[in-house]
Design an enzyme around this catalytic site. Structure first.
Site, mmCIF file in Angstrom:
data_model
loop_
_atom_site.group_PDB
_atom_site.id
_atom_site.type_symbol
_atom_site.label_atom_id
_atom_site.label_comp_id
_atom_site.label_asym_id
_atom_site.label_seq_id
_atom_site.Cartn_x
_atom_site.Cartn_y
_atom_site.Cartn_z
ATOM 1 C CB SER A 108 12.098 5.521 15.878
ATOM 2 O OG SER A 108 12.769 4.520 15.653
ATOM 3 C CB SER A 139 11.708 1.925 17.811
ATOM 4 O OG SER A 139 11.893 3.261 18.083
ATOM 5 C CE LYS A 164 9.550 4.434 20.802
ATOM 6 N NZ LYS A 164 10.359 4.926 19.899
HETATM 7 N N1 GLN Z 1 15.630 1.785 12.798
HETATM 8 C C1 GLN Z 1 16.691 2.774 13.271
HETATM 9 C C2 GLN Z 1 17.367 2.054 14.151
HETATM 10 O O1 GLN Z 1 17.208 0.949 14.499
HETATM 11 C C3 GLN Z 1 15.918 4.001 14.066
HETATM 12 C C4 GLN Z 1 15.660 3.725 15.483
HETATM 13 C C5 GLN Z 1 15.037 4.846 16.101
HETATM 14 O O2 GLN Z 1 14.968 6.022 15.498
HETATM 15 N N2 GLN Z 1 15.025 4.946 17.474
HETATM 16 O O3 GLN Z 1 18.397 2.283 14.842
#
Ligand code: GLN
Length: 493
Positions: free
Chosen positions: A183, A159, A79
């Site tokens: 995410s 994400s 990532k």
């Molecule tokens: N979708 C969640 C957010 O927008 C989780 C993001 C994440 O786990 N990095 O914060």
């Protein structure tokens, strides 16, 4: 033989060991697939030369009879939130679009040390804020699963959407993700793959671009439970560079895959079944519960009474920490600066230009909840409720070994649908993943079945702190029963 890009990591290790394939062949097959699938926009940066060089060195080690490393010759992706020494690391943002880290994150270093081959850096929501990869400065990633008309119109989730899409489409054998509030687990569900957010403190956060430090956790994404176990075994463990990482020994998680969960007690929390739960998700959840019973587990109803507060608490704490973490991007250190007449103006110009709308929204929200007049009402109160959520899990794990819940409230959505949603509506997508993030307990998402229009739906197995073994053990049995061997249509080149 199956295509090289269809192999599981566990199978490829076997074939490499028997010298039936070489790492160079395996790497080349993935590089070719990446080229064909560029339109998916899974990768921000491809590193083919590095990959081929690493693969050749790996093959040389094998032919020289050197004891193979645990993941010797396996091509993976990282990532683009993990700092990789000498290789651009953007966090999918404009402000870091030219950032070349002078150091390597602990997790990616451990993967290198384990003999893996890095194919490149994959897309994410900007600073890991989002659930679709639509907030990436480098454009959205497409889900390799198509809609009912065969069009690539669906989000991969986020994400870690680039990681999930790349793993699902065969553009790498496994990938790192990171999970602050879902995410790893939500994109895994959207793309029909497996991913685990380990216990907070199981993996080092050193060198991962920080979003919300009390929640951020590194974890692997792959096409099977066993592959995730193989990857987690390598990336977990103590690190002098991260004071929150645990020094508990890292077990060999593959040993937990006994195939036997008879007598295990698994809780089904009633708060995860709200009125109006998506019927397809409910059907898959019931199927998962049925699988557990058939395997001889004892399934019991449980309650996590503070679940409904998790989402607002998460967004207060995550934004508060983000506003503090992102203050370091000031145009003085790290890349892109936009000058101004005064120092303040330079900060303002740099940050206005460098951050996308979602990141700005969160910095504003976080700064607000931390401001003198509102600190007690929002931030402190959120911290207190977080404690109650944590205690809910502590209590429930006195009576059960694990929990089974949905990973996401829907299958993958279309770009169109996401574009028309308000930010708060998109935050609702994290409803099933944020409670375990706040509690810091491990949670794995694996695909169980397909929706009526053919899209993957995942379930989460949640375990007690540092009990990844039980999570893997149960997930492995569910995986076998679900028999989810489906992959998206092969990308035609
Ligand atoms: N979708 C969640 C957010 O927008 C989780 C993001 C994440 O786990 N990095 O914060």
């Amino acid at each position: 033989m199956t295509e090289l890009t269809d192999l599981y990591i566990s199978e490829a290790l076997d074939l490499l060991e028997k010298k039936e394939i070489s790492s160079e062949e395996l790497t080349k097959a993935h590089l070719k697939e990446m080229e064909k699938a560029r339109f998916l926009n899974a990768y921000i940066t491809e590193t083919p030369e590095l990959a081929l060089e690493q693969a050749r060195l790996s093959d040389q080690r094998r032919s020289a009879g050197i004891q193979p490393k645990p993941l010797e010759g396996i091509p993976i992706a990282n990532k683009d939130l993990y700092c990789t020494k000498g290789i651009r690391t953007t966090a999918a943002s404009k402000i870091l679009s030219n950032f070349i880290p002078p150091y390597e994150s602990t997790v990616t270093q451990k993967l290198k040390d384990a003999g893996t081959i890095m194919l490149g850096k994959v897309n994410t929501d900007q600073f890991a804020m989002g659930g679709s990869t639509m907030t990436s400065y480098f454009g959205v990633t497409k889900n390799p699963w198509t809609d009912e008309n065969g069009e690539y119109n669906l989000v991969p989730g986020g994400s870690s959407g680039g990681s999930a899409a790349a793993v699902s489409a065969g553009l790498c054998m496994g990938a790192t993700g990171s999970d602050t509030g879902g995410s790893i687990r939500q994109p895994a569900s959207f793309c029909g793959i497996t991913g685990i957010k380990p216990t907070y403190g199981r993996c080092s956060r050193y060198g991962i671009v920080a979003f919300a430090s009390s929640l951020d956790q590194a974890g692997p994404m792959a096409r099977s439970v066993k592959d995730c176990a193989l990857l987690l075994r390598e990336i977990a463990g103590f690190d002098v560079h991260d004071s929150t990482v645990s020094d508990l020994p890292v077990p060999d998680y593959t040993k937990a895959l006994t195939g036997d969960i008879r007598g295990k007690k698994i809780g089904i929390p009633k708060e995860y079944r709200p009125d109006g739960l998506n019927a397809e998700v409910a059907r898959i959840w019931d199927k998962g519960i049925q699988f557990l019973k058939e395997a001889g587990a004892e399934v019991v109803d449980v309650s996590l009474p503070h679940t409904k507060y998790a989402l607002p608490v998460y967004y207060i704490i995550a934004c508060a920490e983000a506003s503090s973490n992102l203050s370091r991007y000031d145009g003085v250190r790290y890349t892109t600066r936009v000058d101004g007449k005064t120092l303040d103006e330079m900060y303002e110009n740099t940050r206005t230009d460098g951050f996308g709308a979602e990141v700005v929204r969160r910095i504003l929200l976080g700064t607000f909840v931390l401001s003198a007049g509102f600190y007690d009402a929002y931030y402190i109160r959120a911290q207190r409720v977080r404690r109650l959520i944590y205690e809910d899990f502590q209590n429930v794990f006195k009576t059960v070994d694990a929990l089974l819940v949905p990973a996401a409230p829907t299958p993958a959505l279309s770009y169109e649908a996401m574009k028309n949603m308000s930010p708060v509506d998109t935050y609702l997508g994290d409803v099933f993943t944020t409670p375990s993030s706040l509690a810091g307990v491990p949670a794995l998402s694996l695909p169980i079945g397909l929706s009526n229009n053919g899209l993957p739906i995942g379930l989460q197995v949640i375990g007690n702190h540092f009990d990844e073994n039980t999570v893997f053990q149960i997930a492995d049995v569910l995986e076998k029963q679900a028999g989810f061997e489906k992959r998206p249509h092969r990308v035609k080149g």
